[in-house]
Design a protein around this motif. Structure first.
Motif, mmCIF file in Angstrom:
data_model
loop_
_atom_site.group_PDB
_atom_site.id
_atom_site.type_symbol
_atom_site.label_atom_id
_atom_site.label_comp_id
_atom_site.label_asym_id
_atom_site.label_seq_id
_atom_site.Cartn_x
_atom_site.Cartn_y
_atom_site.Cartn_z
ATOM 1 N N UNK A 169 0.920 -1.082 0.124
ATOM 2 C CA UNK A 169 -0.185 0.184 0.181
ATOM 3 C C UNK A 169 0.737 1.200 -0.045
ATOM 4 N N UNK A 170 0.698 2.132 -1.059
ATOM 5 C CA UNK A 170 1.724 3.112 -0.985
ATOM 6 C C UNK A 170 1.091 4.426 -1.002
ATOM 7 N N UNK A 171 -0.360 4.568 -1.117
ATOM 8 C CA UNK A 171 -1.059 5.456 -0.653
ATOM 9 C C UNK A 171 -2.496 5.476 -0.622
ATOM 10 N N UNK A 172 -3.313 6.440 -0.588
ATOM 11 C CA UNK A 172 -4.749 6.437 -0.470
ATOM 12 C C UNK A 172 -5.565 7.199 -1.524
ATOM 13 N N UNK A 173 -6.680 6.795 -2.066
ATOM 14 C CA UNK A 173 -7.176 7.809 -3.160
ATOM 15 C C UNK A 173 -8.229 8.516 -2.297
ATOM 16 N N UNK A 174 -8.289 9.798 -2.506
ATOM 17 C CA UNK A 174 -9.126 10.714 -1.743
ATOM 18 C C UNK A 174 -10.354 11.274 -2.312
ATOM 19 N N UNK A 175 -10.259 10.786 -3.992
ATOM 20 C CA UNK A 175 -11.445 11.468 -4.736
ATOM 21 C C UNK A 175 -12.719 10.855 -4.520
ATOM 22 N N UNK A 176 -13.786 11.591 -4.883
ATOM 23 C CA UNK A 176 -15.219 11.073 -4.839
ATOM 24 C C UNK A 176 -15.468 10.042 -5.708
ATOM 25 N N UNK A 177 -15.980 9.003 -5.608
ATOM 26 C CA UNK A 177 -16.214 7.927 -6.662
ATOM 27 C C UNK A 177 -17.736 7.964 -7.168
ATOM 28 N N UNK A 178 -18.602 7.949 -6.294
ATOM 29 C CA UNK A 178 -19.986 8.099 -6.777
ATOM 30 C C UNK A 178 -20.738 9.053 -5.803
ATOM 31 N N UNK A 179 -20.738 10.426 -6.050
ATOM 32 C CA UNK A 179 -21.282 11.367 -5.034
ATOM 33 C C UNK A 179 -22.821 10.919 -4.833
ATOM 34 N N UNK A 180 -23.589 10.739 -5.953
ATOM 35 C CA UNK A 180 -25.025 10.478 -5.587
ATOM 36 C C UNK A 180 -25.397 9.249 -4.562
ATOM 37 N N UNK A 181 -24.849 8.195 -4.738
ATOM 38 C CA UNK A 181 -25.005 7.077 -3.582
ATOM 39 C C UNK A 181 -24.336 7.596 -2.272
ATOM 40 N N UNK A 182 -23.271 8.366 -2.342
ATOM 41 C CA UNK A 182 -22.827 8.926 -0.989
ATOM 42 C C UNK A 182 -23.756 9.722 -0.404
ATOM 43 N N UNK A 183 -24.581 10.802 -1.043
ATOM 44 C CA UNK A 183 -25.568 11.594 -0.468
ATOM 45 C C UNK A 183 -26.639 10.602 -0.046
ATOM 46 N N UNK A 184 -27.158 9.999 -0.969
ATOM 47 C CA UNK A 184 -28.246 9.114 -0.486
ATOM 48 C C UNK A 184 -27.813 8.180 0.874
ATOM 49 N N UNK A 212 -10.306 2.805 -0.277
ATOM 50 C CA UNK A 212 -9.505 3.230 -1.626
ATOM 51 C C UNK A 212 -8.128 3.499 -1.548
ATOM 52 N N UNK A 213 -7.319 2.347 -2.281
ATOM 53 C CA UNK A 213 -6.038 2.490 -1.847
ATOM 54 C C UNK A 213 -5.186 2.505 -3.358
ATOM 55 N N UNK A 214 -3.929 2.904 -3.341
ATOM 56 C CA UNK A 214 -3.152 2.950 -4.284
ATOM 57 C C UNK A 214 -2.141 2.053 -3.863
#
Length: 129
Positions: free
Chosen positions: A33-48, A72-74
């Motif tokens: 594991x080298x780092x983590x992914x911080x971006x939104x993947x699915x905003x709609x389901x996250x808000x739901x 979420x990893x890199x």
């Protein structure tokens, strides 16, 4: 969303940030594991799911006393995805269960990318300026 436990002695509240921190620290210790992914993947389901934390590498879904974790990893180049993901699943599940006392139903590991080393800067050749 928070993890809530009630007993005769009072109430225990564990924030999502605390669980996220436990999961990230457990995953950091896994080789590959080298780092983590911080971006939104699915905003709609996250808000739901009533969570506005779309920029966190850890997503937590609570179902009664049990919960599921997505991380979420890199990974580092040259590492096997399946091996790293399996080790992250075990480490995160064990750490979160030991520290919170709550059952983790599943840990979803999403490999978002590979962190390649930056290539060495190239010197311009004689014909380039």
């Amino acid at each position: 969303m928070e993890i809530l436990s009630k007993s005769s002695m009072g109430e225990l509240v564990i924030s999502d940030e605390a669980v996220s921190s436990i999961a990230i620290n457990a995953a950091k210790d896994v080789d590959g594991v080298s780092s983590f992914f911080n971006g939104p993947v699915d905003v709609v389901s996250t808000i739901k799911q009533r969570s506005l934390k779309v920029m966190s590498p850890v997503r937590i879904i609570q179902d009664g006393d049990n919960f599921s974790i997505s991380i979420y990893i890199n990974i580092s180049p040259g590492k096997k995805f399946q091996t790293v993901a399996t080790e992250v699943q075990s480490a995160v599940k064990e750490s979160v269960q030991n520290m919170t006392g709550k059952l983790v139903n599943k840990v979803n590991v999403i490999v978002a990318g590979i962190d390649f080393d930056d290539p060495a800067p190239q010197e311009p050749c004689e014909t380039e300026d």
